[in-house]
Design a protein around this motif. Structure first.
Motif, mmCIF file in Angstrom:
data_model
loop_
_atom_site.group_PDB
_atom_site.id
_atom_site.type_symbol
_atom_site.label_atom_id
_atom_site.label_comp_id
_atom_site.label_asym_id
_atom_site.label_seq_id
_atom_site.Cartn_x
_atom_site.Cartn_y
_atom_site.Cartn_z
ATOM 1 N N ASP A 21 -31.229 -39.649 -20.557
ATOM 2 C CA ASP A 21 -30.425 -38.671 -21.304
ATOM 3 C C ASP A 21 -31.138 -38.097 -22.524
ATOM 4 O O ASP A 21 -30.564 -37.274 -23.239
ATOM 5 C CB ASP A 21 -29.103 -39.308 -21.744
ATOM 6 C CG ASP A 21 -28.145 -39.535 -20.575
ATOM 7 O OD1 ASP A 21 -28.500 -39.165 -19.439
ATOM 8 O OD2 ASP A 21 -27.051 -40.083 -20.794
ATOM 9 N N ILE A 22 -32.369 -38.503 -22.772
ATOM 10 C CA ILE A 22 -33.106 -37.953 -23.915
ATOM 11 C C ILE A 22 -33.350 -36.464 -23.709
ATOM 12 O O ILE A 22 -33.696 -36.018 -22.613
ATOM 13 C CB ILE A 22 -34.432 -38.711 -24.116
ATOM 14 C CG1 ILE A 22 -34.156 -40.087 -24.750
ATOM 15 C CG2 ILE A 22 -35.398 -37.924 -24.995
ATOM 16 C CD1 ILE A 22 -35.384 -40.945 -24.939
ATOM 17 N N ASN A 23 -33.177 -35.698 -24.770
ATOM 18 C CA ASN A 23 -33.314 -34.242 -24.731
ATOM 19 C C ASN A 23 -34.787 -33.851 -24.577
ATOM 20 O O ASN A 23 -35.579 -33.980 -25.514
ATOM 21 C CB ASN A 23 -32.733 -33.646 -26.018
ATOM 22 C CG ASN A 23 -32.663 -32.130 -25.977
ATOM 23 O OD1 ASN A 23 -33.485 -31.464 -25.351
ATOM 24 N ND2 ASN A 23 -31.668 -31.576 -26.652
ATOM 25 N N GLU A 24 -35.158 -33.375 -23.402
ATOM 26 C CA GLU A 24 -36.550 -32.977 -23.144
ATOM 27 C C GLU A 24 -36.935 -31.735 -23.929
ATOM 28 O O GLU A 24 -38.071 -31.628 -24.431
ATOM 29 C CB GLU A 24 -36.741 -32.723 -21.642
ATOM 30 C CG GLU A 24 -36.497 -33.955 -20.781
ATOM 31 C CD GLU A 24 -36.441 -33.623 -19.302
ATOM 32 O OE1 GLU A 24 -36.766 -32.462 -18.951
ATOM 33 O OE2 GLU A 24 -36.065 -34.493 -18.503
ATOM 34 N N ALA A 36 -36.798 -39.432 -30.935
ATOM 35 C CA ALA A 36 -36.089 -39.012 -29.727
ATOM 36 C C ALA A 36 -35.364 -40.205 -29.125
ATOM 37 O O ALA A 36 -35.991 -41.128 -28.613
ATOM 38 C CB ALA A 36 -37.071 -38.418 -28.720
ATOM 39 N N ASP A 37 -34.041 -40.183 -29.219
ATOM 40 C CA ASP A 37 -33.231 -41.239 -28.622
ATOM 41 C C ASP A 37 -31.824 -40.698 -28.380
ATOM 42 O O ASP A 37 -31.542 -39.529 -28.670
ATOM 43 C CB ASP A 37 -33.209 -42.500 -29.498
ATOM 44 C CG ASP A 37 -32.609 -42.254 -30.882
ATOM 45 O OD1 ASP A 37 -32.167 -41.108 -31.160
ATOM 46 O OD2 ASP A 37 -32.569 -43.193 -31.694
ATOM 47 N N VAL A 38 -30.962 -41.512 -27.833
ATOM 48 C CA VAL A 38 -29.566 -41.131 -27.616
ATOM 49 C C VAL A 38 -28.670 -42.290 -28.049
ATOM 50 O O VAL A 38 -29.047 -43.460 -27.927
ATOM 51 C CB VAL A 38 -29.280 -40.775 -26.134
ATOM 52 C CG1 VAL A 38 -29.974 -39.481 -25.745
ATOM 53 C CG2 VAL A 38 -29.707 -41.891 -25.204
ATOM 54 N N GLU A 39 -27.498 -41.934 -28.559
ATOM 55 C CA GLU A 39 -26.531 -42.963 -28.944
ATOM 56 C C GLU A 39 -25.696 -43.346 -27.727
ATOM 57 O O GLU A 39 -25.082 -42.488 -27.093
ATOM 58 C CB GLU A 39 -25.640 -42.453 -30.073
ATOM 59 C CG GLU A 39 -26.364 -42.275 -31.388
ATOM 60 C CD GLU A 39 -25.416 -41.945 -32.527
ATOM 61 O OE1 GLU A 39 -24.194 -42.142 -32.360
ATOM 62 O OE2 GLU A 39 -25.895 -41.493 -33.577
ATOM 63 N N LEU A 40 -25.686 -44.621 -27.415
ATOM 64 C CA LEU A 40 -24.911 -45.147 -26.286
ATOM 65 C C LEU A 40 -24.279 -46.472 -26.696
ATOM 66 O O LEU A 40 -24.866 -47.219 -27.486
ATOM 67 C CB LEU A 40 -25.826 -45.380 -25.074
ATOM 68 C CG LEU A 40 -26.462 -44.155 -24.399
ATOM 69 C CD1 LEU A 40 -27.540 -44.593 -23.430
ATOM 70 C CD2 LEU A 40 -25.391 -43.341 -23.676
ATOM 71 N N PRO A 41 -23.115 -46.807 -26.149
ATOM 72 C CA PRO A 41 -22.486 -48.086 -26.494
ATOM 73 C C PRO A 41 -23.292 -49.298 -26.027
ATOM 74 O O PRO A 41 -23.129 -50.386 -26.556
ATOM 75 C CB PRO A 41 -21.123 -48.020 -25.788
ATOM 76 C CG PRO A 41 -21.284 -46.969 -24.734
ATOM 77 C CD PRO A 41 -22.255 -45.986 -25.287
ATOM 78 N N CYS A 42 -24.180 -49.100 -25.058
ATOM 79 C CA CYS A 42 -24.980 -50.212 -24.526
ATOM 80 C C CYS A 42 -26.352 -50.321 -25.194
ATOM 81 O O CYS A 42 -27.169 -51.164 -24.810
ATOM 82 C CB CYS A 42 -25.165 -50.057 -23.020
ATOM 83 S SG CYS A 42 -25.921 -48.483 -22.536
ATOM 84 N N ARG A 43 -26.614 -49.472 -26.162
ATOM 85 C CA ARG A 43 -27.936 -49.433 -26.789
ATOM 86 C C ARG A 43 -27.864 -49.832 -28.253
ATOM 87 O O ARG A 43 -26.967 -49.365 -28.945
ATOM 88 C CB ARG A 43 -28.507 -48.025 -26.633
ATOM 89 C CG ARG A 43 -29.881 -47.855 -27.250
ATOM 90 C CD ARG A 43 -30.401 -46.437 -27.054
ATOM 91 N NE ARG A 43 -31.632 -46.304 -27.814
ATOM 92 C CZ ARG A 43 -31.685 -45.896 -29.081
ATOM 93 N NH1 ARG A 43 -30.583 -45.530 -29.711
ATOM 94 N NH2 ARG A 43 -32.835 -45.851 -29.720
ATOM 95 N N PRO A 44 -28.785 -50.679 -28.737
ATOM 96 C CA PRO A 44 -29.902 -51.293 -28.006
ATOM 97 C C PRO A 44 -29.442 -52.446 -27.126
ATOM 98 O O PRO A 44 -28.501 -53.164 -27.477
ATOM 99 C CB PRO A 44 -30.814 -51.795 -29.133
ATOM 100 C CG PRO A 44 -29.868 -52.096 -30.259
ATOM 101 C CD PRO A 44 -28.809 -51.052 -30.171
ATOM 102 N N CYS A 45 -30.109 -52.603 -26.009
ATOM 103 C CA CYS A 45 -29.770 -53.703 -25.103
ATOM 104 C C CYS A 45 -30.623 -54.931 -25.371
ATOM 105 O O CYS A 45 -30.341 -56.015 -24.855
ATOM 106 C CB CYS A 45 -29.908 -53.269 -23.643
ATOM 107 S SG CYS A 45 -31.577 -52.739 -23.185
ATOM 108 N N SER A 46 -31.690 -54.760 -26.146
ATOM 109 C CA SER A 46 -32.538 -55.891 -26.500
ATOM 110 C C SER A 46 -33.338 -55.543 -27.746
ATOM 111 O O SER A 46 -33.423 -54.380 -28.139
ATOM 112 C CB SER A 46 -33.492 -56.254 -25.361
ATOM 113 O OG SER A 46 -34.519 -55.293 -25.259
ATOM 114 N N LYS A 47 -33.931 -56.558 -28.332
ATOM 115 C CA LYS A 47 -34.741 -56.352 -29.531
ATOM 116 C C LYS A 47 -36.144 -55.883 -29.188
ATOM 117 O O LYS A 47 -36.715 -55.024 -29.868
ATOM 118 C CB LYS A 47 -34.794 -57.655 -30.328
ATOM 119 C CG LYS A 47 -35.526 -57.562 -31.651
ATOM 120 C CD LYS A 47 -35.478 -58.902 -32.372
ATOM 121 C CE LYS A 47 -36.306 -58.870 -33.655
ATOM 122 N NZ LYS A 47 -36.319 -60.188 -34.333
#
Length: 321
Positions: A309-312, A282-293
């Motif tokens: 924004d994860i789909n519940e 469960a995750d979402v694609e975003l231009p800011c993700r991943p923000c860290s390791k």
């Protein structure tokens, strides 16, 4: 043949070394396999039948090197690959094979938002370090051995001793944790009783969630020991968890798992659920993700969309089926 496998930290990284140790022990006739880690993580290999001896890293590296020299190993399998392990290999002079971290690729992927790291699981990358011994991946799950014979009636209220869902709400960093309101929304739609697991640092979060949903929730955060928590995981019908050690340990029991990812990403770390038959990432694609390791104390942009924004519905449908 006498072999030392090295991995000092952390929980998730060490748990993924267990297939390597198992394959070494089972495939090399008469091999003596030792493992060395930090004292804080010795529990991962307690009771593991594939380790002949467990060594612990000492505060003074010279003392550790002295211990290693005294064992007269034929090979070192370095699954950590840092300055300390480099010094160990240099000062002992023992033949060695080292896991390749792909540090530059990971750094560029993170900083430039590029997919430069091949989608290879960490276990498979570890296994590359033992190929020279003709050891092959047996394609079996990770190993974890519960230390004691726990009983559900001593750990859970009567309402939760039948079929229940475990929701692991703890994680070291904020950006790995789902906000309380999202957890409440998901738990409210789950058909089974829910047991919340985590440390003292999320006990208050568990109290808030339980306060909103009542008897359906049992908050075991900060109450159960790690071994008890693992036992509860092993008896659950489904597990929901974040990028944290207990979620990775849960993979040893091949239960359906919802692996929830916020600011970190499985493709960067290579630590998505391994050899588990039923998995929902469960995750979402975003231009800011991943923000860290490894996670951060706050969302750098303030919106925390990677969790919000994860789909519940996808999660509740997975655990209710």
């Amino acid at each position: 043949m006498k072999i030392l496998v090295i991995r000092f930290s952390s929980m998730g990284d060490i748990i993924y070394t267990t297939p390597v140790v198992r394959c070494l022990k089972k495939q090399l006739a008469g091999a003596e396999v030792h493992f060395i880690t930090k004292p804080a993580f010795k529990y991962i290999y307690d009771n593991n039948p594939y380790v002949d001896k467990l060594l612990l890293l000492k505060p003074n590296l010279s003392d550790t090197i002295k211990d290693i020299k005294a064992e007269r190993y034929d090979y070192i399998i370095d699954l950590h690959n840092n300055l300390r392990t480099a010094l160990i290999k240099l000062r002992t002079g023992i033949r060695s094979s080292t896991y390749k971290k792909q540090v530059i690729r990971k750094w560029l992927s993170l900083k430039l938002n590029l997919n430069l790291v091949p989608p290879v699981h960490l276990v498979d990358r570890y296994m590359e370090a033992v190929k020279f011994l003709n050891v092959k991946n047996d394609e079996q799950p990770i190993d974890y051995y519960i230390k004691a014979d726990h009983q559900l009636d001593k750990l859970l209220p009567v309402s939760h001793r039948g079929a229940y869902i475990v929701f692991i709400i703890g994680a070291t960093h904020f950006t790995k944790r789902m906000p309380n309101e999202k957890i409440i929304n998901i738990c409210s739609e789950i058909n089974s009783p829910v047991v919340l697991l985590g440390g003292n640092d999320v006990k208050a979060n568990g109290d808030i969630i339980a306060g909103m949903l009542g008897a359906k929730i049992y908050n075991a955060c900060g109450i159960t020991s790690l071994d008890e928590s693992v036992f509860l995981v092993s008896k659950a019908t489904n597990i929901i968890g974040f990028d944290t050690g207990l979620t990775h340990i849960a993979e040893a029991f091949d239960k359906p798992i919802v692996s929830v990812w916020g600011g970190t990403a499985p493709q960067l770390l290579g630590v998505q659920p391994y050899k588990v038959k039923e998995v929902l990432v469960a995750d979402v694609e975003l231009p800011c993700r991943p923000c860290s390791k490894f996670g951060l104390p706050a969302c750098p942009l303030g919106h925390f969309k990677c969790m919000y924004d994860i789909n519940e519905n996808a999660i509740t449908e997975f655990v209710n089926k």
